[in-house]
Scaffold this active site. Structure first.
Site, PDB file in Angstrom:
ATOM      1  N   SER A 554      76.303  46.098  48.063  1.00 42.48           N
ATOM      2  CA  SER A 554      76.311  44.749  47.509  1.00 42.48           C
ATOM      3  C   SER A 554      75.492  43.828  48.426  1.00 42.48           C
ATOM      4  O   SER A 554      74.299  44.047  48.613  1.00 42.48           O
ATOM      5  CB  SER A 554      77.746  44.261  47.337  1.00 42.48           C
ATOM      6  OG  SER A 554      77.801  43.134  46.511  1.00 42.48           O
ATOM      7  N   ASP A 638      77.199  47.989  36.166  1.00 46.05           N
ATOM      8  CA  ASP A 638      77.378  46.978  37.208  1.00 46.05           C
ATOM      9  C   ASP A 638      76.957  45.617  36.661  1.00 46.05           C
ATOM     10  O   ASP A 638      75.767  45.321  36.535  1.00 46.05           O
ATOM     11  CB  ASP A 638      76.552  47.333  38.449  1.00 46.05           C
ATOM     12  CG  ASP A 638      76.905  46.454  39.646  1.00 46.05           C
ATOM     13  OD1 ASP A 638      77.571  45.407  39.448  1.00 46.05           O
ATOM     14  OD2 ASP A 638      76.517  46.799  40.774  1.00 46.05           O
ATOM     15  N   HIS A 673      80.285  48.060  39.793  1.00 43.68           N
ATOM     16  CA  HIS A 673      79.954  47.616  41.145  1.00 43.68           C
ATOM     17  C   HIS A 673      80.701  48.428  42.204  1.00 43.68           C
ATOM     18  O   HIS A 673      80.337  48.395  43.374  1.00 43.68           O
ATOM     19  CB  HIS A 673      80.268  46.129  41.285  1.00 43.68           C
ATOM     20  CG  HIS A 673      79.618  45.477  42.455  1.00 43.68           C
ATOM     21  ND1 HIS A 673      78.255  45.462  42.643  1.00 43.68           N
ATOM     22  CD2 HIS A 673      80.144  44.830  43.525  1.00 43.68           C
ATOM     23  CE1 HIS A 673      77.963  44.819  43.760  1.00 43.68           C
ATOM     24  NE2 HIS A 673      79.090  44.439  44.315  1.00 43.68           N
TER      25      HIS A 673
END
Length: 703
Positions: A554, A638, A673
């Site tokens: 991330s 995601d 994610h």
């Protein structure tokens, strides 16, 4: 299973063949078309030839994804020890995992995974000691990719509502059930995103969502949050709008009731840092009372007693403090737990406050009264991370977890009256902490700042520069990396690897000042701290560039992407996961504009645009440079950091890589994610990462 063929008598891995194991290989990557797309920023045109990959609904994007998946699978299939590492992970993963118990109504609930179940199961035990399954997420889908995002009970414990995520998406559904009979009793609430869930008696509950966007639900911008109240027995179309929409436009809104259900708390923000706070007194039927306006500070409600509301805040306290105010005088705040040199967080349970501090990223905990008086310092099992110490006011036994990088997470039962702790659950992991070391060092970054780092490895390590090392960090959004056990890291260390985690700026380990020092026009401090950590490990003999991998996900994926383009010589392997990699357009997708507190945007000013462009991973891949062997990982579902970031960055690297270090895109189908991944997905992904890392470092075989 160990890498016996690669271990010296000292137990240290060594290079089985020369570092040029892939130097003579020629890769024919999947063809990626280029277009003439460009954008103007303050008079400067910036080319974006792979813009078409942003359209996740387009047939040519889907075709490109399938070709990349096939290429990556073909490459990984050639690694001779890939299946052995997968088996190692499966073996160590296969142990019973138990969560801390919590009470709701007449039942005690707990999560448990038998070992390799795709998702953990929620059980409950009644007063007679009878245990049964309450919710089994493994039955939500045939492949284990639909997960339980959260469950909320009303105060009596006779009603429950749970959220599910399909394929890892942030878009959730809410399902309501009678907690006694376990029967679904209401309509399913759909299109819920970034939401808590707070019950009001037996009547209904509050939740948050956005209008479902036109076009792609996975990538379209969502920037107007709304809080609704759902009354049981009515359709979702009749849910009452409590706050939000065009008349109160905020990117993030959250509402919740205090335990006594007297106060409705509304937190509103436009970024991931800084919030407005409003309180509605339901007992006296007031409007929302502004408690904090503007976005300069972070303040949240911890508890209430009568007219008093207890809040934790960084207002005039960068390391946070606990304050209280009387609802009749919302502008007058009184310190309950003053700020100290260490970062504070607070939980409640058993009628007490628990002040949890971080000192150099390590936990210590104090039990305190609501008047701020110290009851006792809580003796923890060692140096590490303590979590928990929360429960209902009438409970005398609370639970907390404790772990560090070499100690599997153990659950303790704590009595609030005696202060005594006892082991409630110790997992039976095939790992002996006595054989490992986890040491903290402090190193100096580029500008002279001292930064802590935890380095974990097997005892007997020889500092000859030949130890495979994973350097992992995050560096953003006030998120702190405290020590925690991972079976993946256990396998890495068991086979002679080093796992190193620096607590770089941008995180929250030293409060708001540490966070702010890694934001906007100071963001490069984060990358410099990470680079300096790698240099420290290399200068002190832990490893060398040939044996180092950099890893992060991330915002940590941005960290890896920026580091490998700034210093391509630092490491042999780069593992950017679900990364923010296009810094000029990140704010165009889903809720990305909310990250501007940390990043700034290319539209803010010429200075901000030029600064972002100077480190944006996508815009700093250059021809003629040899970049590390790279595995870019993302998920096709995601909708937090859209996969277009990874797609475009991977395409740039494949197009411009000047040496034979491979560039792979590992794209998880039915993956988001990160949250909610099935056990099988996690094992397969980590097996691929670890085997790829060792293979690119030159290792040939495992026995």
């Amino acid at each position: 299973m160990k890498i016996k063929s690669l271990i010296l008598s000292t137990g240290v891995l060594f290079l089985a063949s020369c570092a040029t194991q892939t130097m003579n290989q020629k890769f024919t990557y999947p063809e990626t078309k280029k277009t003439e797309q460009s954008d103007a920023y303050f008079g400067e045109n910036v080319s974006d030839p792979f813009r078409w990959l942003e359209d996740d609904m387009a047939a040519d994007t889907k075709d490109w994804v399938q070709r990349q998946v096939a290429f990556t699978n073909d490459y990984l299939a050639k690694i001779p020890f890939r299946d052995q590492i997968r088996q190692q992970l499966q073996n160590i993963w296969n142990y019973e995992k138990l969560g801390s118990p919590f009470k709701e109504g007449d039942y005690t609930y707990f999560y448990k995974n038998d070992g390799l179940q795709a998702q953990s199961v929620l059980y409950r035990t009644d007063k007679n000691g009878n245990t049964e399954v309450f919710l089994d997420p493994n039955k939500f889908s045939s492949d284990g990719t639909t997960s339980l995002s959260g469950v909320s009970f009303n105060k009596k414990g006779n009603l429950a509502a749970y959220r599910i995520s399909e394929g890892g998406s942030d878009w959730n559904k809410i399902i309501v059930m009678d907690a006694i009979t376990k029967k679904v009793i209401d309509v399913t609430i759909e299109n819920v995103k970034f939401s808590g869930l707070s019950w009001k008696g037996e009547e209904g509950f509050y939740y948050s969502s956005y209008d479902k966007p036109k076009g792609s639900a996975l990538s379209a911008k969502t920037d107007t949050h709304k809080v609704y109240y759902h009354k049981l027995g009515t359709p979702q179309t009749e849910d009452q709008l409590i706050s939000g929409g065009e008349n109160f436009k905020r990117r993030y809104l959250g509402a919740g009731l205090t335990d006594d259900e007297r106060f409705l708390i509304l937190s509103a923000s436009n970024a991931t840092s800084g919030n407005e706070l409003y309180i509605k007194d339901l007992k006296n039927n007031t409007d929302f009372i502004p408690v904090q306006q503007g976005y300069d500070y972070n303040t949240s409600v911890v508890d209430s007693k009568g007219d008093e509301v207890f809040m934790i805040t960084d207002k005039n306290a960068p390391n946070q403090k606990l304050v209280k105010m009387n609802i009749r005088k919302p502008g007058v705040w009184t310190d309950v737990i003053p700020e100290t040199d260490n970062v504070l967080s607070v939980t409640t349970g058993g009628g007490y406050l628990f002040a949890k501090y971080m000192k150099d990223a390590v936990s210590y905990v104090r039990q305190m009264t609501y008047d701020g008086k110290l009851v006792r310092e809580i003796a923890l099992p060692g140096q590490g991370t303590a979590g928990g110490f929360s429960g209902k006011a009438e409970e005398k036994d609370l639970y907390y977890s404790f772990s560090n990088y070499v100690m599997p997470g153990t659950i303790y039962k704590y009595n609030v009256d005696s202060g005594k702790s006892e082991v409630y659950y110790r997992p039976n992991v095939k790992f002996n902490p006595e054989n490992y070391v986890s040491e903290q060092v402090f190193y100096t970054s580029k500008d002279g700042t001292k930064v802590p780092m935890m380095i974990s490895y097997k005892k007997g390590l020889k500092k000859d520069g030949k130890n495979p090392t994973i350097l992992y960090s995050y560096g953003g959004f006030n998120i702190s990396l405290q020590p925690g056990f991972s079976v993946v890291n256990a396998i890495w260390m068991e086979n002679g690897g080093i796992y190193a985690v620096p607590n770089i700026r941008g995180g929250g380990e030293y409060g708001k000042k540490w966070h702010d020092a890694g934001t906007k026009l100071q963001k490069k401090n984060v990358f410099n701290d990470f680079i300096a950590a790698g240099e420290y490990l290399q200068k002190n003999g832990y490893t060398s560039p040939q044996f180092m991998a950099i890893s992060g996900g991330s915002n940590g994926g941005l960290l890896v992407g920026a580091t490998m383009t700034m210093r391509p010589d630092l490491a042999k392997v780069a593992l950017p996961a679900v990364g923010v990699l296009d810094m000029l357009r990140y704010n165009k997708f889903t809720a990305g504009a909310g990250w501007a507190y940390d990043y700034g945007t290319a539209e803010d000013s010429r200075e901000m645009f030029e600064y972002l462009k100077s480190y944006s991973p996508l815009h700093n891949v250059k021809k003629g440079v040899c970049y590390p062997s790279t595995m870019v990982t993302t998920g096709d579902h995601d909708d937090r950091v859209v996969p277009a970031h990874s797609f475009k960055f991977g395409a740039e690297l494949q197009d411009k890589q000047s040496c034979s270090n491979p560039v792979l895109l590992r794209i998880e189908t039915k993956g988001g994610h990160g949250a909610g991944k099935s056990t099988e997905q996690q094992i397969n992904e980590n097996a691929d990462k670890l085997s790829f890392t060792l293979y690119e470092m030159g290792f040939k075989s495992l026995k």
